[in-house]
Write an enzyme that holds these catalytic residues in place. Sequence first.
Site, PDB file in Angstrom:
ATOM      1  N   GLU A 102    -152.694  21.899 -10.573  1.00 15.93           N
ATOM      2  CA  GLU A 102    -153.352  23.118 -10.082  1.00 15.93           C
ATOM      3  C   GLU A 102    -152.423  23.829  -9.105  1.00 15.93           C
ATOM      4  O   GLU A 102    -151.633  23.189  -8.410  1.00 15.93           O
ATOM      5  CB  GLU A 102    -154.671  22.673  -9.405  1.00 15.93           C
ATOM      6  CG  GLU A 102    -155.456  23.726  -8.672  1.00 15.93           C
ATOM      7  CD  GLU A 102    -156.162  24.723  -9.566  1.00 15.93           C
ATOM      8  OE1 GLU A 102    -155.495  25.305 -10.437  1.00 15.93           O
ATOM      9  OE2 GLU A 102    -157.374  24.947  -9.381  1.00 15.93           O
ATOM     10  N   ASP A 103    -152.513  25.161  -9.060  1.00 17.44           N
ATOM     11  CA  ASP A 103    -151.680  25.922  -8.138  1.00 17.44           C
ATOM     12  C   ASP A 103    -152.110  25.727  -6.685  1.00 17.44           C
ATOM     13  O   ASP A 103    -151.299  25.429  -5.821  1.00 17.44           O
ATOM     14  CB  ASP A 103    -151.685  27.430  -8.497  1.00 17.44           C
ATOM     15  CG  ASP A 103    -153.093  28.001  -8.668  1.00 17.44           C
ATOM     16  OD1 ASP A 103    -154.076  27.236  -8.581  1.00 17.44           O
ATOM     17  OD2 ASP A 103    -153.206  29.220  -8.897  1.00 17.44           O
ATOM     18  N   ASP A 106    -158.475  25.715  -2.626  1.00 15.75           N
ATOM     19  CA  ASP A 106    -159.027  26.547  -1.552  1.00 15.75           C
ATOM     20  C   ASP A 106    -160.371  25.928  -1.142  1.00 15.75           C
ATOM     21  O   ASP A 106    -160.406  25.021  -0.318  1.00 15.75           O
ATOM     22  CB  ASP A 106    -159.148  27.973  -2.132  1.00 15.75           C
ATOM     23  CG  ASP A 106    -159.649  28.993  -1.155  1.00 15.75           C
ATOM     24  OD1 ASP A 106    -158.837  29.801  -0.682  1.00 15.75           O
ATOM     25  OD2 ASP A 106    -160.854  29.027  -0.882  1.00 15.75           O
ATOM     26  N   PHE A 155    -154.570  34.275   2.217  1.00 16.97           N
ATOM     27  CA  PHE A 155    -154.409  34.566   0.786  1.00 16.97           C
ATOM     28  C   PHE A 155    -152.924  34.687   0.464  1.00 16.97           C
ATOM     29  O   PHE A 155    -152.206  35.453   1.099  1.00 16.97           O
ATOM     30  CB  PHE A 155    -155.141  35.864   0.422  1.00 16.97           C
ATOM     31  CG  PHE A 155    -155.249  36.050  -1.059  1.00 16.97           C
ATOM     32  CD1 PHE A 155    -156.247  35.417  -1.784  1.00 16.97           C
ATOM     33  CD2 PHE A 155    -154.324  36.837  -1.745  1.00 16.97           C
ATOM     34  CE1 PHE A 155    -156.339  35.564  -3.167  1.00 16.97           C
ATOM     35  CE2 PHE A 155    -154.408  36.997  -3.117  1.00 16.97           C
ATOM     36  CZ  PHE A 155    -155.416  36.359  -3.831  1.00 16.97           C
ATOM     37  N   ARG A 168    -147.130  37.462  -9.690  1.00 16.56           N
ATOM     38  CA  ARG A 168    -146.904  36.084 -10.155  1.00 16.56           C
ATOM     39  C   ARG A 168    -145.413  35.786 -10.255  1.00 16.56           C
ATOM     40  O   ARG A 168    -144.985  34.658 -10.153  1.00 16.56           O
ATOM     41  CB  ARG A 168    -147.531  35.869 -11.541  1.00 16.56           C
ATOM     42  CG  ARG A 168    -149.053  35.944 -11.567  1.00 16.56           C
ATOM     43  CD  ARG A 168    -149.561  35.414 -12.900  1.00 16.56           C
ATOM     44  NE  ARG A 168    -150.937  35.791 -13.163  1.00 16.56           N
ATOM     45  CZ  ARG A 168    -152.010  35.103 -12.766  1.00 16.56           C
ATOM     46  NH1 ARG A 168    -151.862  34.014 -12.053  1.00 16.56           N
ATOM     47  NH2 ARG A 168    -153.225  35.508 -13.081  1.00 16.56           N
TER      48      ARG A 168
END
Length: 180
Positions: A102-103, A106, A155, A168
């Site tokens: 997973e990136d 959060d 963010f 990206r």
Amino acid sequence: MSQIASQLKMSKLIDEKKIAARVKEMGEQITKACKNEDLIAVCVLKGSFMFYSDLIRSIDADIRSDFLGCASYGDAMKSSGEVKLTLDLTNGIEGKNVLLVEDIVDSGLTMSFLQKTLAARNPKRLMSAALLFKPEALKTNYKPDYVGFEIGNEFVVGYGLDYQNRYRNLPYIAVVNSLN
Ligand code: 5GP
């Protein structure tokens, strides 16, 4: 800062060199944990595609790749709290060693959901790796087995992570300070 980066107010948080060094270390740790067994490495689309492609090249194991689509954010900068599977794995994972990639974690809702969904398919072992982890934002008791970097409750974009499907392709990770 490049032309695209100047369109949003952002500042560099983690540069290319640091990312590459940490991803290599994570790959070495995962290689050790695999103990010469084969592995299904699952790329959680879309944000982890860049991390995933670097990470699996740092893992010395017999890897089969698969992909999962998961949606929770839409175009907003805050989680909707809802997680749904938009693309399922191509192959079964029963009795296999699985690594979820997973990136960013959060609230943890996405990974908790994916862990539960995949655990129900009876893998031999289910591991998880996230490039970024925001401990202050966590709303579950989920913690990835392998974490690249812990960051604040901000963010971020770049290295696969987007804002409205852009940024990206930044080779580094940047914090978005404000929107134009
Ligand atoms: P969670 O379910 O843990 O709240 O959120 C996981 C997903 O939300 C990530 O896979 C990613 O798509 C998105 N996300 C969470 N934080 C950020 C962030 O700081 N930047 C970007 N671009 N996406 C984020």
